[in-house]
Design an enzyme around this catalytic site. Structure first.
Site, mmCIF file in Angstrom:
data_model
loop_
_atom_site.group_PDB
_atom_site.id
_atom_site.type_symbol
_atom_site.label_atom_id
_atom_site.label_comp_id
_atom_site.label_asym_id
_atom_site.label_seq_id
_atom_site.Cartn_x
_atom_site.Cartn_y
_atom_site.Cartn_z
ATOM 1 N N LEU A 75 0.856 -1.174 0.000
ATOM 2 C CA LEU A 75 0.000 0.000 0.000
ATOM 3 C C LEU A 75 0.898 1.231 0.000
ATOM 4 O O LEU A 75 1.069 1.909 1.011
ATOM 5 C CB LEU A 75 -0.913 -0.019 1.228
ATOM 6 C CG LEU A 75 -2.156 0.875 1.198
ATOM 7 C CD1 LEU A 75 -3.269 0.272 2.039
ATOM 8 C CD2 LEU A 75 -1.842 2.275 1.693
ATOM 9 N N GLN A 99 -5.040 3.211 -7.246
ATOM 10 C CA GLN A 99 -6.471 2.974 -7.056
ATOM 11 C C GLN A 99 -7.325 4.207 -7.310
ATOM 12 O O GLN A 99 -8.386 4.138 -7.927
ATOM 13 C CB GLN A 99 -6.733 2.444 -5.642
ATOM 14 C CG GLN A 99 -6.445 0.968 -5.494
ATOM 15 C CD GLN A 99 -6.978 0.416 -4.187
ATOM 16 O OE1 GLN A 99 -7.287 1.159 -3.261
ATOM 17 N NE2 GLN A 99 -7.069 -0.894 -4.098
ATOM 18 N N PHE A 100 -6.902 5.355 -6.793
ATOM 19 C CA PHE A 100 -7.634 6.606 -6.989
ATOM 20 C C PHE A 100 -6.634 7.719 -7.238
ATOM 21 O O PHE A 100 -5.551 7.746 -6.640
ATOM 22 C CB PHE A 100 -8.489 6.948 -5.761
ATOM 23 C CG PHE A 100 -9.626 5.988 -5.528
ATOM 24 C CD1 PHE A 100 -10.855 6.186 -6.128
ATOM 25 C CD2 PHE A 100 -9.455 4.885 -4.708
ATOM 26 C CE1 PHE A 100 -11.910 5.306 -5.918
ATOM 27 C CE2 PHE A 100 -10.505 3.993 -4.483
ATOM 28 C CZ PHE A 100 -11.732 4.207 -5.095
ATOM 29 N N ALA A 101 -7.008 8.676 -8.091
ATOM 30 C CA ALA A 101 -6.117 9.792 -8.385
ATOM 31 C C ALA A 101 -5.738 10.549 -7.117
ATOM 32 O O ALA A 101 -4.643 11.109 -7.018
ATOM 33 C CB ALA A 101 -6.788 10.746 -9.379
ATOM 34 N N ASP A 102 -6.626 10.554 -6.122
ATOM 35 C CA ASP A 102 -6.363 11.259 -4.872
ATOM 36 C C ASP A 102 -5.124 10.725 -4.157
ATOM 37 O O ASP A 102 -4.513 11.436 -3.354
ATOM 38 C CB ASP A 102 -7.567 11.125 -3.945
ATOM 39 C CG ASP A 102 -8.874 11.431 -4.637
ATOM 40 O OD1 ASP A 102 -9.490 12.457 -4.328
ATOM 41 O OD2 ASP A 102 -9.276 10.642 -5.509
ATOM 42 N N HIS A 147 -11.627 10.483 -2.725
ATOM 43 C CA HIS A 147 -11.803 9.465 -3.767
ATOM 44 C C HIS A 147 -12.450 10.050 -5.020
ATOM 45 O O HIS A 147 -13.105 9.325 -5.771
ATOM 46 C CB HIS A 147 -12.665 8.307 -3.256
ATOM 47 C CG HIS A 147 -12.065 7.531 -2.138
ATOM 48 N ND1 HIS A 147 -12.117 7.961 -0.830
ATOM 49 C CD2 HIS A 147 -11.380 6.367 -2.130
ATOM 50 C CE1 HIS A 147 -11.508 7.087 -0.065
ATOM 51 N NE2 HIS A 147 -11.040 6.114 -0.818
#
Length: 637
Positions: A75, A99-102, A147
């Protein structure tokens, strides 16, 4: 489907049997083909191995088909990007999944200082054919500030990195193939709301190996000569809706999906704006330093100050979790269409729709997915029937979404009133599926509506017509530069014929003199109704004065709207009684009704009249507001 290779159905799922495929299927097929064709291709990311196959299912089945080459990562976004750079330096063709642009900023150091600069600072001795695949965007309940970002403007600021954002399955396949073919460092942003979108223009054919497009080229989706609308990602759907709506009133929109943010297609955009003279840029990222500012600045520099340009973007704030609140800060269909009409000199009205159920205690429950990418759901089995009592959280159905099956809980206490869809029927997210009758302990209706999609409404778009004379108003012309003049006449007043003076008041309030009352209130006297006057009589008196001053008769009216909170009778309505006062012989039939909403009712009445005139500009609406206040003065005031 006949061209699908043996065993492909294991990773393609339903797509193997469909004539058209969605974006998620298209990307999965491209990745499968690249893994099969080139042993150097590897995938690294959080939860991308089976059985999960990525948080949205993009890599589902790939780790089973290519063991050891589709691998879960720690992670750590910095590790994903750094390891991908190392594999590329060693001759590999790595694909990293964020997983997410954030979450990307925790790896921004490797992206900026290594991935983007390596080719330049080694004078071309080292290349980094790394593709970072990143889900992005909002427009789904519950995503919130961590997210839902897109970050394309931040990424476009990094030299040496291509930035792509498809909006459809065909573009996703074509652009991903182009990224592999280019061998350049690429950030591939894909909006989660587009992944399973089954709109016909969003889907594509299964032969994704034939899909490829040159890097940095935009795509024309709708042609027109009145307005250039540039957008990308999830907001392309808004642009398509706006273009189709404006076409119904004879306005042509040149709708362009930018697709590639860096490098971007300046030539196509500039050529379009040179033709239309108007540029509207719509994107999901922030307003300040958003990529729309770069598009506008470049076009204005190329064409000069004659360009009319506007932007519709996210406000400079975080994306909220609540979907209704998201529509307040993100580009919406309503805001985009309204801005386009303003640029085109068109008038647009959004009539207020009151959704009244026959039984206000009925709550309509809409279909919801198990993830933000779900577009369709299917009820596998209903666990309740009509007449059953249900409680909040009780599992009332087993459902199957685009990625997974899940249990659907009741959002409220109540009794099942109606089941709206049969099992094994696929419906879009947001479709009403069941009605539940709810009540509070006091027996009052308790209805809670959770918004899951934007209500597009029924906007009324009209062209302005301007002619000499205030009474010449018409519609139906063809030039957006002409105007329909809708005006408000001078206000005509009728008031009480008696007056209440402070000398009368001091008799009721012996502690105060008339002079004291002036000092306290600033009022020396006020009009009050005479004994033979009512709210109805002064309303009719003012109405006659208005019609006479404007040179109008009842034949010129399309309706009467009356705002009052003090009608002499509950029925008939005050507006009906005013009409009878104006037309004792009952020779005219008009639209008449009351608005009862305290002080703001006057504004509601004006708004109703305005929207009525938009559709009947050759007519007039009489708006009356009338009150008969209490004759008793409160000493406490």
């Amino acid at each position: 489907p006949a061209q699908v290779s043996p065993g492909a159905a294991e990773y393609l799922g339903d797509a193997a049997r469909d004539e058209k495929i969605t974006m998620i299927d298209a990307m999965r097929r491209v990745l499968h083909q690249q893994l099969k064709a080139d042993s150097r291709v590897t995938l690294l990311g959080q939860d991308i191995e089976d059985p999960k196959g990525d948080v949205f299912g993009v890599t589902k089945g790939l780790s089973t088909a290519f063991p050891g080459r589709v691998v879960n990562s720690p992670l750590s976004e910095s590790t994903i990007i750094g390891s991908s750079i190392g594999r590329a330096l060693a001759g590999g063709r790595p694909v990293g999944f964020i997983q997410f642009a954030d979450f990307l900023p925790t790896g921004i150091g490797q992206l900026m200082s290594e991935l983007g600069s390596m080719y330049w600072r080694t004078n071309g001795q080292f290349e980094l054919p790394v593709i970072l695949m990143i889900t992005c965007g909002a427009y789904r309940a519950g995503l919130g500030p961590f997210h839902s970002q897109t970050l394309e403007s931040t990424l476009a600021h990094i030299p040496g990195v291509d930035v792509m954002m498809p909006s459809s399955a065909s573009d996703a396949a074509a652009m991903l193939n182009a990224a592999f073919a280019s061998g350049r460092p690429t950030v591939f942003l894909y909006p989660k709301v587009c992944l399973n979108d089954r709109a016909p223009w969003k889907q594509t054919s299964p032969d994704v190996d034939k899909h490829i497009t040159p890097v940095g080229t935009a795509r024309s989706l709708h042609e027109g000569s009145d307005l250039t609308l540039v957008t990308w990602g999830s907001t392309v759907t808004l642009g398509m809706g706006v273009a189709e709506k404006l076409q119904t009133v004879g306005v042509g929109v040149d709708l362009i999906d930018l697709r590639c943010i860096s490098p971007w297609d300046k030539a196509t955009i500039t050529a379009s704006v040179k033709k239309t003279g108007k540029l509207l840029v719509v994107h999901e990222d922030n307003l300040t330093v958003g990529f729309g500012a770069e598009v506008v600045a470049s076009v204005v520099e190329a064409l000069g100050s004659g360009v009319i340009a506007r932007r519709v973007t996210r406000a400079d704030t975080w994306v909220p979790c609540n979907y209704t609140n998201q529509l307040e800060v993100l580009p919406s269909y309503r805001r985009t269409l309204t801005t386009a009409c303003e640029m085109l000199g068109l008038n647009i009205a959004w009539p207020t729709h009151v959704h009244a159920d026959d039984d206000a205690s009925i709550q309509v429950i809409e279909a919801q997915g198990s993830s933000p990418a779900d577009q369709e759901v299917m009820v596998s089995v209903w666990n309740v029937k009509v007449g059953d009592s249900v409680s909040t959280g009780q599992i009332i159905a087993d459902m199957e979404a685009d990625k997974a099956t899940f249990e659907f809980g009741s959002p409220c206490d109540g009794v099942v009133a109606e089941i709206l869809i049969e099992p094994d029927t696929k419906v879009p997210v947001g479709t009403p599926v069941i009605k539940i009758r709810t009540q509070t302990e006091e027996g009052q209706a308790k209805v809670v509506k959770r918004q899951t999609r934007e209500d597009l409404g029924q906007p009324v778009i009209t062209r302005f017509v301007e002619r000499s004379g205030t009474s010449a108003m018409t519609a139906g012309v063809t030039s957006p530069s002409q105007k329909v003049r809708i005006y408000l006449s001078p206000i005509h007043i009728a008031e009480g014929r008696d007056r209440l003076t402070n000398s009368v008041l001091e008799q009721r309030f012996p502690a105060y003199t008339a002079e004291d009352i002036v000092k306290l209130s600033g009022i020396e006297s006020r009009p009050i109704l005479a004994r033979n006057q009512t709210a109805l009589s002064i309303g009719a008196e003012a109405a006659r004065a208005a019609l006479k001053a404007e040179g109008l008769t009842l034949d010129d009216l399309t309706g009467i709207v009356c705002h009052t909170t003090t009608p002499p009778l509950n029925t008939p309505s005050m507006a009906c009684m005013i009409l009878r006062e104006l037309d004792p012989q009952a020779e005219h039939e008009l639209m008449v009704y009351d608005v009862n909403a305290a002080c703001s009712g006057w504004l509601y009445a004006l708004d109703t009249a305005y929207h009525t005139i938009l559709t009947q500009p050759h007519k007039a609406v009489l708006v009356v507001t009338t009150e008969a206040l209490s004759r008793v003065v409160d000493p406490g005031d």
